[in-house]
Design a protein around this motif. Structure first.
Motif, PDB file in Angstrom:
ATOM      1  N   VAL A  41       6.718  -4.055   6.091  1.00  0.00           N
ATOM      2  CA  VAL A  41       5.866  -3.362   4.965  1.00  0.00           C
ATOM      3  C   VAL A  41       5.672  -1.954   5.241  1.00  0.00           C
ATOM      4  CG1 VAL A  41       3.712  -3.163   3.460  1.00  0.00           C
ATOM      5  CG2 VAL A  41       4.738  -5.494   4.066  1.00  0.00           C
ATOM      6  N   ARG A  42       5.398  -1.597   6.532  1.00  0.00           N
ATOM      7  CA  ARG A  42       5.140  -0.199   6.884  1.00  0.00           C
ATOM      8  C   ARG A  42       6.593   0.602   6.636  1.00  0.00           C
ATOM      9  NH1 ARG A  42       0.790  -1.677  11.142  1.00  0.00           N
ATOM     10  NH2 ARG A  42      -1.327  -1.629   9.770  1.00  0.00           N
ATOM     11  N   LEU A  43       7.495  -0.125   6.951  1.00  0.00           N
ATOM     12  CA  LEU A  43       8.958   0.596   6.804  1.00  0.00           C
ATOM     13  C   LEU A  43       9.152   0.874   5.513  1.00  0.00           C
ATOM     14  CD1 LEU A  43      11.074  -1.295   9.523  1.00  0.00           C
ATOM     15  CD2 LEU A  43      10.095   1.173   9.605  1.00  0.00           C
ATOM     16  N   LEU A  44       8.817  -0.257   4.767  1.00  0.00           N
ATOM     17  CA  LEU A  44       8.989  -0.095   3.310  1.00  0.00           C
ATOM     18  C   LEU A  44       8.057   0.866   2.379  1.00  0.00           C
ATOM     19  CD1 LEU A  44      10.392  -1.402   0.665  1.00  0.00           C
ATOM     20  CD2 LEU A  44       8.700  -3.092   0.616  1.00  0.00           C
ATOM     21  N   ARG A  45       6.851   1.122   2.727  1.00  0.00           N
ATOM     22  CA  ARG A  45       5.878   1.895   2.150  1.00  0.00           C
ATOM     23  C   ARG A  45       6.476   3.290   1.804  1.00  0.00           C
ATOM     24  NH1 ARG A  45       2.331   5.041   3.540  1.00  0.00           N
ATOM     25  NH2 ARG A  45       0.484   4.511   2.232  1.00  0.00           N
ATOM     26  N   ASP A  46       7.213   3.957   2.579  1.00  0.00           N
ATOM     27  CA  ASP A  46       7.571   5.394   2.220  1.00  0.00           C
ATOM     28  C   ASP A  46       8.868   5.406   1.500  1.00  0.00           C
ATOM     29  OD1 ASP A  46       6.021   6.287   4.331  1.00  0.00           O
ATOM     30  OD2 ASP A  46       7.248   6.245   5.971  1.00  0.00           O
ATOM     31  N   SER A  86      10.593  -6.586  -3.915  1.00  0.00           N
ATOM     32  CA  SER A  86      11.893  -6.860  -4.718  1.00  0.00           C
ATOM     33  C   SER A  86      12.214  -5.875  -5.719  1.00  0.00           C
ATOM     34  CB  SER A  86      11.543  -8.303  -5.360  1.00  0.00           C
ATOM     35  OG  SER A  86      10.507  -7.818  -6.575  1.00  0.00           O
ATOM     36  N   LEU A  87      11.607  -4.802  -5.861  1.00  0.00           N
ATOM     37  CA  LEU A  87      12.137  -3.816  -6.768  1.00  0.00           C
ATOM     38  C   LEU A  87      12.873  -2.891  -6.081  1.00  0.00           C
ATOM     39  CD1 LEU A  87       8.612  -3.262  -8.611  1.00  0.00           C
ATOM     40  CD2 LEU A  87      10.688  -4.397  -9.314  1.00  0.00           C
ATOM     41  N   VAL A  88      13.035  -2.875  -4.696  1.00  0.00           N
ATOM     42  CA  VAL A  88      13.743  -1.769  -4.023  1.00  0.00           C
ATOM     43  C   VAL A  88      14.768  -2.526  -3.192  1.00  0.00           C
ATOM     44  CG1 VAL A  88      12.029   0.038  -4.208  1.00  0.00           C
ATOM     45  CG2 VAL A  88      11.990  -1.225  -2.248  1.00  0.00           C
ATOM     46  N   PRO A  93      14.130  -7.100   3.720  1.00  0.00           N
ATOM     47  CA  PRO A  93      13.396  -7.856   5.115  1.00  0.00           C
ATOM     48  C   PRO A  93      11.872  -8.288   4.743  1.00  0.00           C
ATOM     49  CG  PRO A  93      14.590  -5.851   5.640  1.00  0.00           C
ATOM     50  CD  PRO A  93      14.472  -6.013   4.096  1.00  0.00           C
ATOM     51  N   VAL A  94      11.206  -7.410   3.746  1.00  0.00           N
ATOM     52  CA  VAL A  94       9.701  -8.026   3.466  1.00  0.00           C
ATOM     53  C   VAL A  94       9.980  -9.328   2.689  1.00  0.00           C
ATOM     54  CG1 VAL A  94       7.858  -7.146   2.135  1.00  0.00           C
ATOM     55  CG2 VAL A  94       9.095  -5.447   3.420  1.00  0.00           C
TER      56      VAL A  94
END
Length: 107
Positions: A41-46, A86-88, A93-94
């Protein structure tokens, strides 16, 4: 890069930037699964808009270390995280991590 497939695997790949197959190879350690989810999630956050970052942050806060969240609150937070992911494209991985955790509820 090496791919290993097992009998019965069916893989369809479309587009660029695919990350490969994510498989759960053993019993799920809940704390390890939550650490994996938090890191993903932290990687996805940006890579998501500010309002989605807020949803991710609130959901991670609600999950905490997993020991204090009630099962309904944990499920709600996981659904929110999965919805944003799921939107990106980078969210795969998330989503996989959330699925493994949700499947452990049914075990």
């Amino acid at each position: 890069m090496s791919n290993s497939f097992h009998f019965g695997d069916s893989v369809t790949q479309h587009g660029d930037h695919n990350i490969g197959i994510v498989k759960n190879q053993g019993p799920l350690d809940p704390q390890a699964a939550l650490r994996e989810l938090t890191a993903a999630v932290r990687l996805l956050r940006d890579q998501v808009p500010a309002e989605d970052r807020e949803v991710l942050d609130e959901s991670l806060e609600e999950i905490g270390d997993g020991s204090t969240a009630s099962p309904p609150a944990l499920r709600r937070a996981l659904r929110n995280i999965s919805g944003v992911a799921s939107l990106v494209r980078a969210g795969a991985p998330v989503v996989a991590s959330v699925r493994r955790i949700m499947e452990s509820f049914d075990s």
